[in-house]
Scaffold this motif. Structure first.
Motif, PDB file in Angstrom:
ATOM      1  N   ALA A 163      19.365  38.914  46.924  1.00 43.31           N
ATOM      2  CA  ALA A 163      20.213  37.812  47.395  1.00 43.31           C
ATOM      3  C   ALA A 163      21.660  38.273  47.543  1.00 43.31           C
ATOM      4  CB  ALA A 163      20.117  36.634  46.433  1.00 43.31           C
ATOM      5  N   LYS A 164      22.117  39.087  46.603  1.00 43.01           N
ATOM      6  CA  LYS A 164      23.487  39.611  46.696  1.00 43.01           C
ATOM      7  C   LYS A 164      23.612  40.527  47.902  1.00 43.01           C
ATOM      8  CE  LYS A 164      24.713  39.542  41.820  1.00 43.01           C
ATOM      9  NZ  LYS A 164      24.695  40.392  40.615  1.00 43.01           N
ATOM     10  N   ALA A 165      22.568  41.351  48.121  1.00 46.82           N
ATOM     11  CA  ALA A 165      22.608  42.307  49.228  1.00 46.82           C
ATOM     12  C   ALA A 165      22.598  41.604  50.576  1.00 46.82           C
ATOM     13  CB  ALA A 165      21.432  43.275  49.136  1.00 46.82           C
ATOM     14  N   LYS A 166      22.180  40.327  50.596  1.00 45.62           N
ATOM     15  CA  LYS A 166      22.186  39.580  51.845  1.00 45.62           C
ATOM     16  C   LYS A 166      23.580  39.077  52.196  1.00 45.62           C
ATOM     17  CE  LYS A 166      18.821  36.509  51.202  1.00 45.62           C
ATOM     18  NZ  LYS A 166      17.578  35.722  51.323  1.00 45.62           N
ATOM     19  N   GLY A 167      24.518  39.242  51.256  1.00 51.27           N
ATOM     20  CA  GLY A 167      25.884  38.809  51.523  1.00 51.27           C
ATOM     21  C   GLY A 167      26.162  37.389  51.068  1.00 51.27           C
ATOM     22  N   LEU A 168      25.230  36.801  50.308  1.00 53.26           N
ATOM     23  CA  LEU A 168      25.466  35.447  49.804  1.00 53.26           C
ATOM     24  C   LEU A 168      26.579  35.486  48.767  1.00 53.26           C
ATOM     25  CD1 LEU A 168      21.760  34.347  49.309  1.00 53.26           C
ATOM     26  CD2 LEU A 168      23.210  34.020  51.294  1.00 53.26           C
ATOM     27  N   SER A 169      27.307  34.377  48.647  1.00 59.18           N
ATOM     28  CA  SER A 169      28.399  34.360  47.677  1.00 59.18           C
ATOM     29  C   SER A 169      27.816  34.296  46.264  1.00 59.18           C
ATOM     30  CB  SER A 169      29.303  33.163  47.927  1.00 59.18           C
ATOM     31  OG  SER A 169      28.642  31.995  47.511  1.00 59.18           O
ATOM     32  N   TYR A 170      28.641  34.688  45.313  1.00 58.47           N
ATOM     33  CA  TYR A 170      28.195  34.765  43.924  1.00 58.47           C
ATOM     34  C   TYR A 170      27.565  33.462  43.451  1.00 58.47           C
ATOM     35  CZ  TYR A 170      28.515  35.500  38.878  1.00 58.47           C
ATOM     36  OH  TYR A 170      28.234  35.620  37.549  1.00 58.47           O
ATOM     37  N   TRP A 171      28.234  32.327  43.743  1.00 57.67           N
ATOM     38  CA  TRP A 171      27.722  31.052  43.215  1.00 57.67           C
ATOM     39  C   TRP A 171      26.474  30.597  43.948  1.00 57.67           C
ATOM     40  CZ3 TRP A 171      28.904  30.178  38.544  1.00 57.67           C
ATOM     41  CH2 TRP A 171      30.136  30.607  38.041  1.00 57.67           C
ATOM     42  N   THR A 172      26.321  30.975  45.213  1.00 59.99           N
ATOM     43  CA  THR A 172      25.069  30.677  45.903  1.00 59.99           C
ATOM     44  C   THR A 172      23.932  31.444  45.237  1.00 59.99           C
ATOM     45  OG1 THR A 172      26.367  30.594  47.925  1.00 59.99           O
ATOM     46  CG2 THR A 172      23.983  30.575  48.184  1.00 59.99           C
ATOM     47  N   ARG A 178       7.430  44.323  54.952  1.00 60.01           N
ATOM     48  CA  ARG A 178       7.791  44.047  56.347  1.00 60.01           C
ATOM     49  C   ARG A 178       8.754  42.869  56.417  1.00 60.01           C
ATOM     50  NH1 ARG A 178       4.066  46.341  60.335  1.00 60.01           N
ATOM     51  NH2 ARG A 178       2.573  47.594  59.170  1.00 60.01           N
ATOM     52  N   ALA A 179       8.479  41.835  55.611  1.00 61.03           N
ATOM     53  CA  ALA A 179       9.371  40.668  55.603  1.00 61.03           C
ATOM     54  C   ALA A 179      10.766  41.069  55.118  1.00 61.03           C
ATOM     55  CB  ALA A 179       8.797  39.572  54.719  1.00 61.03           C
ATOM     56  N   MET A 180      10.807  41.959  54.114  1.00 61.43           N
ATOM     57  CA  MET A 180      12.095  42.461  53.608  1.00 61.43           C
ATOM     58  C   MET A 180      12.852  43.176  54.725  1.00 61.43           C
ATOM     59  SD  MET A 180      13.168  42.057  50.476  1.00 61.43           S
ATOM     60  CE  MET A 180      14.404  43.340  50.434  1.00 61.43           C
ATOM     61  N   ILE A 181      12.110  43.983  55.498  1.00 60.70           N
ATOM     62  CA  ILE A 181      12.740  44.730  56.587  1.00 60.70           C
ATOM     63  C   ILE A 181      13.244  43.756  57.651  1.00 60.70           C
ATOM     64  CG2 ILE A 181      12.320  46.422  58.425  1.00 60.70           C
ATOM     65  CD1 ILE A 181      10.291  47.766  56.485  1.00 60.70           C
ATOM     66  N   ALA A 182      12.415  42.738  57.956  1.00 57.40           N
ATOM     67  CA  ALA A 182      12.830  41.723  58.930  1.00 57.40           C
ATOM     68  C   ALA A 182      14.135  41.075  58.479  1.00 57.40           C
ATOM     69  CB  ALA A 182      11.745  40.662  59.074  1.00 57.40           C
ATOM     70  N   MET A 183      14.204  40.788  57.181  1.00 51.02           N
ATOM     71  CA  MET A 183      15.393  40.149  56.622  1.00 51.02           C
ATOM     72  C   MET A 183      16.600  41.071  56.768  1.00 51.02           C
ATOM     73  SD  MET A 183      15.666  38.705  52.779  1.00 51.02           S
ATOM     74  CE  MET A 183      14.047  38.027  52.765  1.00 51.02           C
ATOM     75  N   ALA A 184      16.415  42.347  56.386  1.00 49.39           N
ATOM     76  CA  ALA A 184      17.523  43.297  56.414  1.00 49.39           C
ATOM     77  C   ALA A 184      18.056  43.492  57.836  1.00 49.39           C
ATOM     78  CB  ALA A 184      17.080  44.632  55.830  1.00 49.39           C
ATOM     79  N   LEU A 185      17.136  43.469  58.811  1.00 55.57           N
ATOM     80  CA  LEU A 185      17.565  43.762  60.179  1.00 55.57           C
ATOM     81  C   LEU A 185      17.958  42.513  60.961  1.00 55.57           C
ATOM     82  CD1 LEU A 185      15.053  46.539  61.250  1.00 55.57           C
ATOM     83  CD2 LEU A 185      17.182  46.707  59.982  1.00 55.57           C
ATOM     84  N   SER A 186      17.829  41.338  60.322  1.00 57.53           N
ATOM     85  CA  SER A 186      18.017  40.082  61.055  1.00 57.53           C
ATOM     86  C   SER A 186      19.432  39.909  61.595  1.00 57.53           C
ATOM     87  CB  SER A 186      17.650  38.900  60.166  1.00 57.53           C
ATOM     88  OG  SER A 186      18.497  38.873  59.036  1.00 57.53           O
ATOM     89  N   CYS A 187      20.412  40.579  61.004  1.00 58.44           N
ATOM     90  CA  CYS A 187      21.786  40.379  61.478  1.00 58.44           C
ATOM     91  C   CYS A 187      22.328  41.639  62.145  1.00 58.44           C
ATOM     92  CB  CYS A 187      22.676  39.912  60.343  1.00 58.44           C
ATOM     93  SG  CYS A 187      22.110  38.364  59.648  1.00 58.44           S
ATOM     94  N   ASP A 188      21.454  42.412  62.762  1.00 53.83           N
ATOM     95  CA  ASP A 188      21.814  43.624  63.501  1.00 53.83           C
ATOM     96  C   ASP A 188      22.736  44.567  62.738  1.00 53.83           C
ATOM     97  OD1 ASP A 188      20.514  42.462  65.816  1.00 53.83           O
ATOM     98  OD2 ASP A 188      22.303  41.183  65.970  1.00 53.83           O
ATOM     99  N   GLY A 204      24.538  42.660  54.229  1.00 51.58           N
ATOM    100  CA  GLY A 204      23.569  41.852  54.952  1.00 51.58           C
ATOM    101  C   GLY A 204      23.964  41.626  56.399  1.00 51.58           C
ATOM    102  N   GLY A 205      25.198  41.980  56.751  1.00 46.72           N
ATOM    103  CA  GLY A 205      25.644  41.880  58.139  1.00 46.72           C
ATOM    104  C   GLY A 205      25.619  43.258  58.765  1.00 46.72           C
TER     105      GLY A 205
END
Lengths: 323, 332
Positions: free
Chosen positions: A225-234, B174-184, B101-102
């Protein structure tokens, strides 16, 4: 899911019936019956009177016959007559039950509002001074007896500061007041008992929240979740707390099961007109009808909230399916 | 170091990622421990850099340092991480959240635990897409389903509403990869993404990553301890030991002509197809505990070619021929 709920409801019903018979039998096994109390209070009573009274009240019949008679009247909505108070049980229990509910539910809500954020923060700052402070507060809540805390609160707020009433449920003799003023008056009497009850619950909920949250935040998906760029509180609330909620559901719902059972000690210390003391008195004084009704309320609540906990669990955790 | 260079016939330009003197320290009871110790490397556009090393060599810590996801008691104590020229270590936390994630995404080792068990796959994808792209719920859903189908998940619209436990390990990855690549992302870190999968699924996932990399022109940092996987997927390889870089070379150069004694020993310890041996070759000894690392070369106590100078002085990483760097005083 629906068939699961229906099946569980049926099971619950069976258990309620079995437990009611068990409780009824236990009541009859207690030394003494209402007639014996009459004998004590009336020295002129004859043995014929005793036999007649026993027949009149059906006390000469075997337990199962008496039980079925009791079930029959209950099923008709008649809860019986309180021998001690000389009024129908519903009349004596109804208002007190509402008072108890108000007290218990307010203290439960207050304690959840305080315990959950504090528990989460303690888990996030585990091992720091913050955590130790919160833990100390929680353990104090668990360890301090509520009657002692109640007395201390009375001394501080009623005796020394004169800002809150020492006991009671509402101000007697208030006339011509609006509903709002009436509620305000009742709220004033609620504050101290709610505080004394809530503190212990805060301690318990806080410890559970902290450990559930610690456990949840250690998982790999938190890092994702952190690696997705979500904020700490999210991450904390949306991912961490969402998972910590699963063990908490059981603890919280089961606490709600005891809402109606009454907080005997707090109600006694604050002379609060709740159901707790009534139940205790009814058992001591062989007031069968009052005692049985309160038993049944407790039993039903525990069973129903067990069912609710199971259902909520299925809703909150998709890995659990009911067939 | 020049930005454009030709190595082994491949022209590499535009370093997307430049890591300079990165140092990540963990405060332990026995004192500070440098899990990543002054490492520097570049990753060029469209290239896969494999990082290989045994457990505890600092390869995962390197990845997490790049993402700035080092947890206490760890801390990045020195260095620069430039992503398209911008130093990530100087960004504020909220600016860094934009990057994570971006522009820069990461996939993890354990697909079983890396997804949140109580949220649907779709919800977990949407969360990231809506964080980084200015889209509404409906557009995000379309994008998520498009990504799921792109990574080869059958009936993606149904999988969108599925929970992680309803998918197999391979499908979850695969879903993890889809997630990682979702924001180019322009840069993808893959931290042992195939380690937890069985061999056939592993091959499929590797192929998928390679195809997607070409499609999206991404730079990839691929971490593994598996030399077979490395040889298949990476253009260049960096070998790490004890938090330091031992050797960097193109994949073919590294496997054909390993110069660092550690790389050499690693490659010779692989069993060879078609030859029978009684005992597989091993590297004597074990990785020293963090506080027992010598002041010089970390491989000193296990190195067959070690000399006294190796104990006290860390050999610098030097270019021995175009695109081939080693940190050793006595190369093989």
């Amino acid at each position: 899911m629906t068939s699961f709920i229906l099946r569980r409801l049926f099971q619950t019903l069976v258990v309620i019936v079995l437990l009611s018979y068990f409780c009824y039998t236990l009541m009859t096994l207690m030394p003494g019956d209402p007639v014996e109390l009459m004998i004590q209070s009336n020295p002129k009573i004859t043995s014929e009177d005793v036999t007649r009274l026993r027949q009149l009240y059906g006390l000469d019949q075997p337990t199962y016959v008496r039980y079925f008679n009791w079930v029959k009247t209950i099923a008709q909505g008649d809860l019986g007559y309180s021998r001690t108070y000389r009024v129908p049980v519903s009349e004596i229990m109804g208002p007190k039950l509402i008072n108890t509910m108000v007290l218990s539910i307010s203290s439960m809500i207050l304690s959840l509002l305080i315990a959950i954020p504090l528990g989460v923060i303690a888990a996030l700052r585990a091992g720091t001074r913050w955590d130790y402070l919160v833990n100390f507060f929680a353990f104090a809540g668990i360890s301090i007896p509520s009657f002692w805390l109640g007395i201390v609160l009375i001394i501080i707020f009623a005796v020394l500061l004169h800002i809150l009433p020492a006991g009671g449920t509402f101000t007697v003799g208030l006339e011509n007041i609006t509903t709002f003023q009436m509620l305000l008056d009742r709220a004033k009497y609620l504050i101290l008992p709610v505080l004394s009850l809530a503190y212990m619950e805060i301690g318990i909920f806080l410890r559970f929240t902290r450990s559930a949250m610690l456990e949840a935040m250690r998982n790999d998906y938190i890092r994702t979740a952190k690696a997705k760029g979500l904020s700490y509180w999210t991450v904390v609330w949306g991912h961490g707390f969402r998972n910590a909620l699963l063990p908490l559901i059981t603890v919280i719902t089961m606490s709600f099961a005891h809402v109606f059972a009454g907080a005997t000690i707090s109600e006694t210390v604050f002379a609060y007109q709740g159901v707790g003391k009534l139940v205790y008195d009814s058992i001591i004084s062989n007031d069968f009808n009052v005692a049985m009704v309160s038993f049944m309320i407790s039993v039903t609540m525990v069973l129903v909230f067990n069912l609710i906990a199971d259902i909520l669990y299925g809703v909150a955790d998709p890995r659990i399916t009911y067939k | 170091m020049t930005a454009n260079r030709a190595i082994g016939g491949i022209i590499l330009n535009n370093p997307v990622v430049q890591v300079r003197n990165l140092e990540t320290t963990f405060q332990t009871r026995l004192g500070p421990f440098r899990a990543v110790n002054q490492i520097s490397y570049d990753i060029y556009k469209g290239e896969t850099l494999g990082i290989v090393g045994e457990s505890g060599c600092g390869k995962s810590v390197t990845s997490f340092s790049l993402m700035r996801l080092i947890e206490k008691p760890g801390k990045i104590t020195n260095g620069q991480v430039l992503l398209k020229g911008r130093d990530l270590l100087k960004l504020s936390e909220s600016e860094m959240e934009e990057v994570r994630g971006g522009e820069m995404a990461m996939i993890f080792q354990e697909p079983m635990t890396a997804l949140n068990p109580v949220l649907t796959i779709g919800r977990q994808l949407d969360e990231q897409i809506m964080r980084h792209k200015k889209v509404n719920q409906k557009e995000s859903r379309e994008r998520a389903i498009e990504m799921l189908s792109l990574v080869g998940i059958p009936s993606p619209a149904e999988r969108y509403t599925a929970y992680p436990h309803q998918l197999s390990g391979g499908m979850r990855q695969r879903a993890m990869i889809a997630m990682a690549l979702s924001c180019d992302p322009t840069f993808l870190i893959a931290d042992e993404p195939t380690t937890a999968l069985d061999v056939t699924i592993q091959a499929q996932i590797l192929e998928l990553i390679q195809n997607l990399q070409e499609k999206f022109h991404m730079s990839v940092q691929f971490i593994t301890h598996d030399l077979g996987v490395i040889s298949e997927i990476s253009d260049r390889v960096m070998v790490m030991y004890g938090g330091k870089t031992c050797e960097v070379a193109t994949t073919s150069e590294l496997f054909l002509n390993p110069r660092h004694p550690y790389t050499h020993a690693l490659i010779s310890s692989r069993p060879k197809l078609g030859t029978r041996v009684d005992r597989l070759q091993t590297i004597e000894g074990s990785v020293p505990a963090p506080h027992e690392l010598p002041p010089g070369c970390p491989f000193y106590n296990r190195c067959p070619r070690a000399k006294t100078e190796c104990m006290n002085h860390q050999p610098p990483l030097q270019e021995i021929k175009a695109g081939h760097q080693i940190a050793c005083f006595n190369p093989v």
